[in-house]
Design an enzyme around this catalytic site. Structure first.
Site, PDB file in Angstrom:
ATOM      1  N   ASP A 126     -18.862  14.564  93.986  1.00 33.33           N
ATOM      2  CA  ASP A 126     -18.870  15.776  93.154  1.00 33.33           C
ATOM      3  C   ASP A 126     -19.175  15.425  91.696  1.00 33.33           C
ATOM      4  O   ASP A 126     -19.889  16.132  91.004  1.00 33.33           O
ATOM      5  CB  ASP A 126     -17.500  16.488  93.209  1.00 33.33           C
ATOM      6  N   HIS A 151      15.919  14.798 100.709  1.00 29.44           N
ATOM      7  CA  HIS A 151      15.729  14.188 102.028  1.00 29.44           C
ATOM      8  C   HIS A 151      16.221  15.154 103.096  1.00 29.44           C
ATOM      9  O   HIS A 151      16.930  16.121 102.787  1.00 29.44           O
ATOM     10  CB  HIS A 151      16.419  12.821 102.144  1.00 29.44           C
ATOM     11  N   ILE A 200     -18.851  11.863  88.582  1.00 31.58           N
ATOM     12  CA  ILE A 200     -18.513  10.460  88.290  1.00 31.58           C
ATOM     13  C   ILE A 200     -18.476  10.285  86.781  1.00 31.58           C
ATOM     14  O   ILE A 200     -19.263  10.929  86.054  1.00 31.58           O
ATOM     15  CB  ILE A 200     -19.546   9.511  88.946  1.00 31.58           C
ATOM     16  N   HIS A 209       6.629  10.602 107.999  1.00 28.24           N
ATOM     17  CA  HIS A 209       5.655  10.574 106.896  1.00 28.24           C
ATOM     18  C   HIS A 209       4.245  10.264 107.384  1.00 28.24           C
ATOM     19  O   HIS A 209       4.050   9.567 108.361  1.00 28.24           O
ATOM     20  CB  HIS A 209       6.094   9.545 105.851  1.00 28.24           C
ATOM     21  N   HIS A 245      10.377  17.264 108.099  1.00 23.57           N
ATOM     22  CA  HIS A 245      11.277  16.240 108.666  1.00 23.57           C
ATOM     23  C   HIS A 245      12.320  16.907 109.548  1.00 23.57           C
ATOM     24  O   HIS A 245      12.620  16.444 110.651  1.00 23.57           O
ATOM     25  CB  HIS A 245      12.001  15.486 107.545  1.00 23.57           C
ATOM     26  N   GLU A 277      17.200  16.870  89.691  1.00 26.33           N
ATOM     27  CA  GLU A 277      15.791  17.197  89.387  1.00 26.33           C
ATOM     28  C   GLU A 277      15.736  18.584  88.760  1.00 26.33           C
ATOM     29  O   GLU A 277      16.682  19.348  88.852  1.00 26.33           O
ATOM     30  CB  GLU A 277      14.951  17.213  90.685  1.00 26.33           C
ATOM     31  N   ASP A 325      17.965  17.070  95.459  1.00 27.34           N
ATOM     32  CA  ASP A 325      18.654  16.381  94.366  1.00 27.34           C
ATOM     33  C   ASP A 325      18.809  17.318  93.159  1.00 27.34           C
ATOM     34  O   ASP A 325      17.821  17.709  92.538  1.00 27.34           O
ATOM     35  CB  ASP A 325      17.835  15.136  93.965  1.00 27.34           C
ATOM     36  N   HIS A 351       7.843  20.163 102.764  1.00 25.76           N
ATOM     37  CA  HIS A 351       7.790  18.769 103.229  1.00 25.76           C
ATOM     38  C   HIS A 351       9.088  18.421 103.967  1.00 25.76           C
ATOM     39  O   HIS A 351       9.079  17.910 105.087  1.00 25.76           O
ATOM     40  CB  HIS A 351       7.596  17.842 102.024  1.00 25.76           C
ATOM     41  N   GLU A 352      10.235  18.694 103.337  1.00 20.97           N
ATOM     42  CA  GLU A 352      11.530  18.309 103.952  1.00 20.97           C
ATOM     43  C   GLU A 352      11.769  19.042 105.270  1.00 20.97           C
ATOM     44  O   GLU A 352      12.306  18.488 106.225  1.00 20.97           O
ATOM     45  CB  GLU A 352      12.677  18.587 102.969  1.00 20.97           C
ATOM     46  N   ASP A 381      18.568  26.030  88.377  1.00 22.79           N
ATOM     47  CA  ASP A 381      17.249  25.987  87.704  1.00 22.79           C
ATOM     48  C   ASP A 381      16.417  27.238  87.970  1.00 22.79           C
ATOM     49  O   ASP A 381      15.493  27.535  87.226  1.00 22.79           O
ATOM     50  CB  ASP A 381      16.424  24.777  88.194  1.00 22.79           C
ATOM     51  N   ASP A 434      19.680  18.819 108.749  1.00 23.01           N
ATOM     52  CA  ASP A 434      20.172  19.221 107.418  1.00 23.01           C
ATOM     53  C   ASP A 434      19.248  18.707 106.311  1.00 23.01           C
ATOM     54  O   ASP A 434      18.683  17.618 106.429  1.00 23.01           O
ATOM     55  CB  ASP A 434      21.600  18.705 107.203  1.00 23.01           C
TER      56      ASP A 434
END
Lengths: 79, 365
Positions: free
Chosen positions: B185, B82, B187, B127, B121, B100, B97, B117-118, B23, B93
């Site tokens: 801020d 993950h 509504i 999380h 971990h 995606e 995916d 993020h990964e 990609d 490791d």
């Protein structure tokens, strides 16, 4: 008929989600125990995401379950 | 953290990219991975060394469905990636995916953000429940430095601070609804719901939902900026107009209306106006009131022009609410003006303040 299917799909999605991210055991647990366990795991997930903790599969809970996310569980050990 | 606070024993961690997604250009993947590691090294003594062969602590790969670890991916959307907590073998490791679409901008899904993020971990972070944290499980796009206070505290309690780096400015944590000093801020109504904007978040209030639901603005509307100044609904056209700085966006439900953003001066505001503080559509008259500093304008939605004789003074025309407004809403003949942590209930017909409440009383506080 379609409504039943829709409900079933929601239930399947929730079961898959709770198994993967909330350590809900797979396999047969007997009718009653399975549904208690499911409600307990739904409550755990609702508490984590600061949703209203009802133990029920309401729209907000399902909406979060359908969001794109990380595959690591939210609770317990990842191995 | 993971149970037993799993972490790498030393702060020099190696990584290796085993394969690449089609990609993106290879260089873009390398850059996203390097920047994702930099997010964590900026606030800790951790240093990351890239290997090109053999075994590294963090082995990075792209795969689809069952990809060799008995933790299969699920096709497009849903599960994105993950990673395993620190440890030998598969420990650390990280798998993405391949079903995606991986991107380097706000289109889903931004590889840099998911990788950051990964790698959290892979370094020992679990999380977070804070929707503003990088370690929140649900994907959301945002610009700027992605670690929140919560993320930084978490990683530094595992590895310590970065000795040669001053404090980085973390993303602000999610605002807490019952903070007595809470101000808003903006509504607006949105098809029967009330949407309250604060920092990078919004609360969604539904008459049948006892609890307001807090979400990142960009999770729902990726095209909107992180900061909203004012917003109003034009129920006739079923659109919500969002103002930020000198730009405005039109939303039809959750979709951005073609041709936006536009400049606010298209409404007929003078170029000197650089920001709108609050906006509200008065359904009974079809007028939209735009509040800027101590003055306000009246915009005729039907004609699409500013009414003559404006701007006028807020203090003179709405006695009792002060001279500045952060946000404003209209319900059944009452205007609800919000300024700092106060809410004024103002009767439009009798032209006077009926009640004064805390701003967050609308959030059941």
């Amino acid at each position: 008929k379609p409504i039943a299917n829709e409900e079933k799909d929601k239930l399947l999605l929730a079961e898959k989600y709770l198994r993967r991210y909330y350590d809900m055991p797979a396999g047969l647990q007997g009718e009653r125990k399975a549904s208690d366990l499911m409600h307990q795991k739904i409550r755990e997930m609702q508490a984590f995401f600061r949703l209203e903790v009802t133990g029920k599969l309401d729209d907000n809970t399902l909406e979060v379950m359908e969001m794109a996310r990380c595959g690591v569980p939210d609770v317990a050990e990842y191995n | 953290h993971f149970p037993r606070d799993l972490k790498w024993k030393n702060t020099n961690v190696t990584f290796r990219i085993l394969n690449y997604t089609p990609d993106l250009r290879k260089a873009d993947v390398d850059k996203a991975v390097r920047n994702a590691f930099n997010v964590w090294s900026r606030v800790t003594p951790l240093r990351f060394k890239k290997l090109y062969e053999g075994n590294a602590d963090i082995m990075i790969s792209f795969g689809a469905k069952e990809h060799g670890d008995f933790n299969p991916f699920d096709g497009p959307e849903g599960l994105l990636a993950h990673a395993y907590p620190p440890g030998n073998g598969i420990g650390g490791d990280t798998h993405f995916d391949e079903d995606e679409t991986w991107t380097k901008d706000f289109h889903t899904f931004n590889l840099f953000l998911v990788a950051a993020h990964e790698f959290g971990h892979a370094l020992g972070m679990a999380h977070s429940s804070d929707p503003g944290s990088l370690m929140y499980p649900v994907y959301s796009y945002g610009k700027g430095y992605p670690l929140s206070e919560d993320d930084i505290k978490g990683i530094q309690s595992l590895y310590g601070e970065n000795p040669d780096h001053g404090r980085v400015k973390p993303k602000p944590d999610a605002p807490t609804k019952c903070d007595p000093e809470l101000s808003f801020d903006a509504i607006t109504e949105l098809r029967g719901e009330t949407i309250i904007f604060k920092d990078r978040f919004y609360w969604r209030l539904h008459p049948q939902m006892p609890e307001p639901e807090q979400t990142l603005i960009k999770s729902t509307w990726p095209e909107l900026p992180n900061q909203v100044d004012a917003a109003y609904e034009n129920p006739e056209k079923d659109i919500v107009i969002i103002f930020s700085g000198i730009q405005m966006w039109a939303l039809n439900g959750y979709n951005l209306v073609e041709g936006y953003p536009k400049y606010i001066h298209k409404l007929g505001l003078p170029k000197t106006v650089r920001k709108i503080d609050a906006a509200v559509n008065i359904r009974d008259t079809g007028k939209t009131l735009l509040f800027v500093d101590e003055e306000y304008w009246s915009y005729d939605e039907e004609k699409g022009t500013m009414d003559s004789g404006y701007p006028r003074s807020i203090e003179n025309d709405f006695p009792g609410i002060g001279d500045e407004v952060d946000a404003v809403a209209y319900h059944y003949g009452y205007l609800y003006f919000y300024h700092e942590h106060i809410q004024f209930e103002y009767s439009y017909s009798s032209r006077k303040v009926m009640r004064i409440m805390r701003a967050n009383s609308i959030l059941n506080c």
